[in-house]
Scaffold this active site. Structure first.
Site: not given
Ligand SMILES: Cc1ncc(C[n+]2csc(CCOP(=O)(O)OP(=O)(O)O)c2C)c(N)n1
Length: 748
Positions: A476, A478, A548
């Site tokens: 995890l 990026e 999100h």
């Protein structure tokens, strides 16, 4: 005895001779004796290279003071460790992600003083960058020295991707074959089963997250990476005890499994060579990474812009000078009877001559022409805007049962495109968070689970079909996803990596802004990294809230060298993704989450070769009275508003879907504005400084004579997207907002 005391040379006399004669004087009293495997001859060569490195630094310092070059950062004090690394590794076989202090390594691998001085003056023939990068930013394709940047630490992740690519090609040699018709035509691949990927930095840089992310992956995957930490105890003015808990990086990293650790006196080439060779042996044997922590000195301040006397007392500096690697090796050679004083003077004379000559040549070299500025932002070989990427959909098959639909969602057709392309091109690998069907493969094999394949299921079934070498989950992290992609693509793989949510792209920003789009330009086409980064983006989710639902594409369209794609429907997503994969440029592929499974924009499977060129807009609706220029999830909302305008007011609105945001189709914009004379630019991101600003400004500038009304923008409010749907609806641009704007503009 000629003792080198480590200060910049004030001046150097031009020398007459061109050839480099062998050192005279008494040499090699005991020719068979070796020192940790190094022969006397090799040690003489090591001395020559170390002295050469220092002399180039001294020359650059002189040139900078004469304002003939514009920046200087030296490798002084690091020479012994780096010459040892160069002797332990193989140029053009191993791979190198070297940082700015690695001059002596670059020389040992085969770079020439002239190459370095051409970069210092910014000459057209600077082989590293064509006059684009500061001095000491090494790059050489033949030697496998991969273009480096100035940000500290980002190179670590590239080394990981490079090592993964080498391993992949060793396991799947058929993937290395060239293939006509796509990026592979222009991407040579070389690999060796026991290759080493070298990556280095100072100890200060080990504070960067990218360093830790790379160690984590190298250790976990047992990758053939040699981590070299050149510890001169300072990062500009910040000492190591402030950077590193406990003051010693070796102690902190010692818990990583599979790594062979070495800590050595980096001012001693013999000790350094022995330590590096032990690490290299571990790596070549396939046991995992090596980590060499060399203690070096920094006698010339951080750079010529820094004066270390401001933060280091004289006593500390004097202590350091006593450890100068050049003086130490010189004394060693004499003590061991390998070379006498005359021989040393001879070497130094030859080196000074060579540097003088290279300097004269560099100063006389032509400068880059201004016409070169825009060269190599993108691939000169394959233009994704060209007709070569125009392959219409294959005819749709008839439905199996009467009344059954053959229409596929955007999610389906992205998944199908990935599958088709992976079947066609063995260089494609897919990775990211949760993209695999199931990392614990045995569960799949025992049919205990069905598999996941992405939080949005876009990569579903890929691991099952193509195996875990080609489709796998990443940690995890990026930055690591994009950084590793860069390393892989530089070696010739085609990573199609996924960032799970656009909202979490920011840890990768450094890689996306300072690395991915710059590899080609900054190396003057020496290297390229045509990776594809797929990202789920956007709102209208009802409950997606701040983290999100974000858009933010403008931040990326602002980056030269990066293609930015934002499809609005299933067919375009399929055709544009294929172009992204087959092209030779890095692509940010933005997929609107809300559109993944919408009824709007579904389409039949277009076959395995459908492609849409970049920079070609689509007329989503023909109209005569007013134009809307938009993309992504605003396209269906604009179409809805346009229908209502027609229905209620008989006003005909043309809707242009840009499809790709960089490049964008200016001709389509000009055509529609000239036709309707009224235009709205609509986008989902916040209004101010948004994508529409550029389009609106250009329309005002170039199409002023065609306008009957001001250019309008419809976009999100200048805030974040809220969780409560009532607030979300208000914040994001809705069909009704577009309708109101159309109404208003048509009456202007
Ligand atoms: C990401 C980033 N932050 C800051 C800088 C500015 N900077 C350049 S070199 C440097 C110090 C690096 O120290 P270290 O890693 O110990 O290497 P050294 O220069 O001492 O060899 C800094 C802060 C940079 N280049 N990149």
């Amino acid at each position: 005895m000629v003792l080198f005391v480590g200060g910049p040379a004030a001046s150097e006399e031009p020398m007459a001779t061109k050839t480099v004669p062998k050192p005279a004087g008494k040499a090699l009293e005991t020719p068979d004796k070796t020192y940790q495997g190094l022969t006397g001859k090799q040690l003489i060569e090591a001395y020559r290279l170390m002295f050469l490195s220092r002399r180039i630094d001294d020359r650059e310092i002189l040139l900078k003071r004469q304002q003939k070059i514009f920046f200087q950062i030296s490798g002084a004090g690091h020479e012994a460790l780096l010459v040892a690394a160069g002797l332990a590794l193989k140029p053009g076989y191993d791979w190198f992600f070297a940082y700015y202090r690695d001059r002596a390594l670059a020389l040992t691998l085969g770079m020439k003083p002239l190459d370095m001085l051409l970069q210092a003056v910014g000459a057209a023939d600077d082989p590293c960058s064509g006059g684009r990068q500061m001095p000491s930013h090494w790059s050489n394709r033949a030697l496998n020295i991969v273009t480096g940047s100035s940000p500290t630490g980002s190179q670590y992740l590239h080394a990981i991707g490079c090592a993964e690519a080498g391993r992949y090609f060793s396991r799947h040699p058929e993937a290395a074959k060239k293939a006509p018709g796509d990026y592979r035509e222009f991407k040579d691949v070389t690999f060796h089963g026991d290759e080493v990927v070298y990556v280095s930095s100072g100890e200060g840089t080990t504070s960067q997250g990218e360093f830790w992310e790379s160690l984590n992956s190298a250790s976990n995957l047992k990758l053939p990476v040699l981590f070299m930490i050149e510890d001169n105890e300072y990062a500009i003015s910040v000492p190591c005890e402030v950077q590193t808990a406990g003051g010693n990086i070796s102690r902190l990293v010692s818990g990583f499994p599979n790594i062979h650790f070495e800590e050595c006196d980096g001012t001693d080439p013999v000790e350094s060579y022995a330590a590096i060779m032990r690490a290299v042996e571990h790596i070549r044997a396939g046991k995992g990474p090596g980590f060499v922590h060399g203690h070096v000195i920094r006698p010339y301040s951080h750079s010529l812009s820094d004066d270390e006397r401001l933060y280091r007392p004289e006593s500390e500096r004097q202590d350091e000078i006593k450890r100068d690697p050049i003086t130490r090796l010189q004394m060693f050679l004499i003590r061991e009877g390998i070379l006498d004083e005359k021989g040393i003077s001879e070497i130094e004379k030859q080196v000074s001559e060579e540097v003088q000559e290279a300097s004269d040549q560099a100063l006389a070299a032509p400068l880059p022409g201004k016409e070169t500025i825009l060269e190599f932002i993108y691939s000169p070989d394959l233009d994704p805007v060209s007709g070569r990427f125009n392959v219409p959909p294959a005819p749709a098959p008839a439905p199996a049962k009467p009344g059954a639909t053959v229409d596929k969602t955007m999610a389906d057709l992205i998944n199908t495109c990935l599958k088709d392309e992976m079947r066609r091109d063995p260089r494609i690998v897919i990775f990211g968070e949760d993209v695999a069907d199931c990392s614990r493969e045995q569960y799949l094999k025992q049919k205990l689970v069905k598999g996941k394949g992405g939080v949005f299921k876009l990569t579903s079934g890929l691991q099952m079909e193509f195996g875990p070498d080609r489709v796998f989950n990443s940690p995890l992290a990026e930055a690591s996803i994009v950084g590793r992609s860069i390393g892989m693509a530089t070696r010739g793989l085609k990573p199609v990596a996924e960032i799970q949510f656009f909202d979490y792209i920011w840890p990768a920003m450094h890689q996306l802004r300072n690395e991915l789009p710059l590899i080609r330009w900054r190396s003057f086409n020496g290297f390229s990294c045509p990776a594809v980064i797929r990202v789920a983006i956007g709102g209208y989710l009802t409950g997606g809230a701040i983290y999100h639902s974000q858009c933010g594409e403008t931040i990326f369209t602002h980056i030269p060298g990066l293609r930015v794609v934002f499809p609005s429907n299933a067919l375009d997503a399929n055709g544009l993704l294929r172009t992204a994969i087959r092209c030779d440029d890095p692509v940010l592929f933005l997929e609107h989450k809300r559109l993944y499974r919408e009824t709007y924009g579904r389409a039949p499977y277009p076959g395995p070769d459908h492609m849409i060129p970049f920079g070609k807009a689509r007329v989503a609706r023909e109209g005569n009275d007013l134009s809307v220029i938009t993309y992504g999830a605003v396209v269906p909302r604009a179409l809805q508003a346009a229908q209502r305008m027609d229905r209620e007011h008989h006003i005909s609105v043309e809707v242009i879907d840009l499809r790709t945001l960089s490049p964008y189709d200016w001709e389509a914009v000009a055509r529609t504005v000239s036709k309707t004379n009224r235009v709205i630019v609509a986008y989902e991101d916040v209004l101010s400084w948004g994508y529409g600003a550029e389009i609106a400004a250009r329309i005002a500038d170039e199409l002023f004579d065609h306008l009957d009304a001001p250019v309008r923008r419809v976009a999100a409010m200048d805030t974040f997207c809220a969780y409560q749907p009532v607030l979300e609806d208000e914040i994001l641009p809705q069909a009704n907002d577009l309708y109101q704007a159309m109404l208003n503009l048509s009456g202007f």
